[in-house]
Design a protein around this motif. Structure first.
Motif, mmCIF file in Angstrom:
data_model
loop_
_atom_site.group_PDB
_atom_site.id
_atom_site.type_symbol
_atom_site.label_atom_id
_atom_site.label_comp_id
_atom_site.label_asym_id
_atom_site.label_seq_id
_atom_site.Cartn_x
_atom_site.Cartn_y
_atom_site.Cartn_z
ATOM 1 N N ARG A 1 0.821 -1.208 0.000
ATOM 2 C CA ARG A 1 0.000 0.000 0.000
ATOM 3 C C ARG A 1 0.859 1.263 0.000
ATOM 4 N NH1 ARG A 1 -1.870 3.447 3.774
ATOM 5 N NH2 ARG A 1 -1.087 2.201 5.512
ATOM 6 N N GLU A 2 1.903 1.263 0.809
ATOM 7 C CA GLU A 2 2.738 2.458 0.898
ATOM 8 C C GLU A 2 3.541 2.686 -0.380
ATOM 9 O OE1 GLU A 2 4.870 2.010 4.609
ATOM 10 O OE2 GLU A 2 3.242 2.961 5.728
ATOM 11 N N ASP A 3 3.920 1.607 -1.026
ATOM 12 C CA ASP A 3 4.629 1.755 -2.301
ATOM 13 C C ASP A 3 3.774 2.495 -3.315
ATOM 14 O OD1 ASP A 3 6.833 0.517 -1.339
ATOM 15 O OD2 ASP A 3 6.601 -1.354 -2.445
ATOM 16 N N LYS A 4 2.488 2.266 -3.248
ATOM 17 C CA LYS A 4 1.585 2.938 -4.185
ATOM 18 C C LYS A 4 1.040 4.247 -3.605
ATOM 19 C CE LYS A 4 0.342 -1.141 -6.767
ATOM 20 N NZ LYS A 4 -0.690 -1.840 -7.557
ATOM 21 N N GLU A 5 1.495 4.577 -2.423
ATOM 22 C CA GLU A 5 1.083 5.828 -1.750
ATOM 23 C C GLU A 5 -0.430 5.970 -1.661
ATOM 24 O OE1 GLU A 5 3.132 9.228 -3.201
ATOM 25 O OE2 GLU A 5 5.117 8.295 -3.006
ATOM 26 N N LEU A 6 -1.040 4.884 -1.252
ATOM 27 C CA LEU A 6 -2.500 4.911 -1.092
ATOM 28 C C LEU A 6 -2.857 5.047 0.382
ATOM 29 C CD1 LEU A 6 -3.222 1.886 -3.430
ATOM 30 C CD2 LEU A 6 -3.834 4.272 -3.916
ATOM 31 N N PRO A 7 -3.879 5.813 0.703
ATOM 32 C CA PRO A 7 -4.337 5.870 2.093
ATOM 33 C C PRO A 7 -5.119 4.612 2.453
ATOM 34 C CG PRO A 7 -5.729 7.235 0.731
ATOM 35 C CD PRO A 7 -4.643 6.723 -0.166
ATOM 36 N N LEU A 8 -5.183 4.302 3.730
ATOM 37 C CA LEU A 8 -5.960 3.160 4.209
ATOM 38 C C LEU A 8 -7.373 3.203 3.638
ATOM 39 C CD1 LEU A 8 -4.997 3.184 7.994
ATOM 40 C CD2 LEU A 8 -4.471 1.370 6.384
ATOM 41 N N ARG A 9 -7.935 4.395 3.678
ATOM 42 C CA ARG A 9 -9.303 4.635 3.219
ATOM 43 C C ARG A 9 -9.606 3.979 1.874
ATOM 44 N NH1 ARG A 9 -9.726 9.001 0.418
ATOM 45 N NH2 ARG A 9 -8.049 9.999 1.573
ATOM 46 N N THR A 10 -8.709 4.180 0.929
ATOM 47 C CA THR A 10 -8.929 3.681 -0.438
ATOM 48 C C THR A 10 -8.959 2.153 -0.484
ATOM 49 O OG1 THR A 10 -7.709 5.605 -1.208
ATOM 50 C CG2 THR A 10 -8.099 3.826 -2.787
ATOM 51 N N VAL A 11 -7.961 1.551 0.130
ATOM 52 C CA VAL A 11 -7.893 0.087 0.107
ATOM 53 C C VAL A 11 -9.034 -0.519 0.918
ATOM 54 C CG1 VAL A 11 -6.447 -1.911 0.600
ATOM 55 C CG2 VAL A 11 -5.394 0.229 -0.170
ATOM 56 N N ALA A 12 -9.315 0.124 2.054
ATOM 57 C CA ALA A 12 -10.395 -0.369 2.905
ATOM 58 C C ALA A 12 -11.731 -0.323 2.161
ATOM 59 C CB ALA A 12 -10.484 0.446 4.190
ATOM 60 N N ALA A 13 -11.916 0.718 1.358
ATOM 61 C CA ALA A 13 -13.159 0.840 0.591
ATOM 62 C C ALA A 13 -13.289 -0.320 -0.390
ATOM 63 C CB ALA A 13 -13.191 2.171 -0.159
ATOM 64 N N PHE A 14 -12.178 -0.690 -0.999
ATOM 65 C CA PHE A 14 -12.201 -1.825 -1.931
ATOM 66 C C PHE A 14 -12.567 -3.113 -1.206
ATOM 67 C CE2 PHE A 14 -10.136 -5.348 -4.163
ATOM 68 C CZ PHE A 14 -10.679 -5.195 -5.434
ATOM 69 N N LEU A 15 -12.091 -3.244 0.011
ATOM 70 C CA LEU A 15 -12.398 -4.441 0.807
ATOM 71 C C LEU A 15 -13.783 -4.352 1.436
ATOM 72 C CD1 LEU A 15 -9.070 -5.066 2.770
ATOM 73 C CD2 LEU A 15 -9.813 -6.101 0.626
ATOM 74 N N ASP A 16 -14.336 -3.151 1.393
ATOM 75 C CA ASP A 16 -15.659 -2.917 1.973
ATOM 76 C C ASP A 16 -15.664 -3.074 3.500
ATOM 77 O OD1 ASP A 16 -18.279 -2.131 1.561
ATOM 78 O OD2 ASP A 16 -19.032 -4.180 1.541
ATOM 79 N N ILE A 17 -14.631 -2.521 4.101
ATOM 80 C CA ILE A 17 -14.550 -2.483 5.563
ATOM 81 C C ILE A 17 -14.076 -1.101 5.992
ATOM 82 C CG2 ILE A 17 -14.094 -4.933 5.990
ATOM 83 C CD1 ILE A 17 -11.108 -4.235 6.064
#
Lengths: 101, 101
Positions: B12-28
DNA sequence: TTTATATTTGACAGATTGTGTCAAAATATA
DNA sequence: TATATTTTGACACAATCTGTCAAATATAAA
């Protein structure tokens, strides 16, 4: 390749004891012990320790049988089961090594 | 010796994404993802699969990291950890062999 | 410093799983 | 048959899991 349940069932049958007796020592209903012996229930750590005491077998041997059963249960229907176990071994070794320091 | 959480945090950090974005994809909620990354929560199998898809890494590699973490957690404060893992390996091999037949 | 963004923490609720009792059904033994 | 033993499944209660939410903390930018 005996499971934990197989082991304690053999120990009990060798001494010709009914479930009732051993279950009373563990302070649980015989129904639970029946299920433990057939792998339908997972005993608690404390129950394993008590069983080792009761049957006068090495506590560690019984703990290994019990723990390994739980591990097998955790990975049993995963294709990656073996790889995961091997990686887990490495991780445990790594943790143990770094704990010493 | 990276844990599952370390791996996905790096991705995640390599792609400089916030938790928010990835969490949204996981739906949590992002709180959960934060905890997963720091090893305070265990992700579900489905979440692991989704993360592999999201970061375009081999699903099996991530599954192995996840499963092995769970195994380590299961035995971590047992003296018999290593012996149990080794016995579990034998049991898994035995089961796999007898399944083929 | 302020302001904005990101992360971490902990309290909470609801769902799921674990742990045991109990009595009836099934099995084995005399 | 009778009698003892084991197995099964329904049930209750406790404990753990899974997620939300809002407040606290950390990080970065102006």
């Amino acid at each position: 390749m005996d499971s934990f349940g197989d082991i304690i069932r053999k120990l009990r049958e060798d001494k010709e004891l009914p479930l009732r007796t051993v279950a009373a020592f563990l302070d649980i209903d015989q129904a639970i012990l029946s299920k433990i012996e057939r792998g339908q229930r997972n005993p608690s750590r404390g129950q394993v320790v008590k069983l080792a005491e009761y049957f006068k077998v090495k506590e560690n041997d019984l703990l290994v049988a019990w723990l390994s059963d739980k591990l097998v249960y955790e990975v049993e229907d995963e294709d990656m089961a073996l790889r995961a176990l091997q990686v887990a071994e490495e991780k445990v070794k790594y943790i143990a090594k770094n704990k010493k320091k």
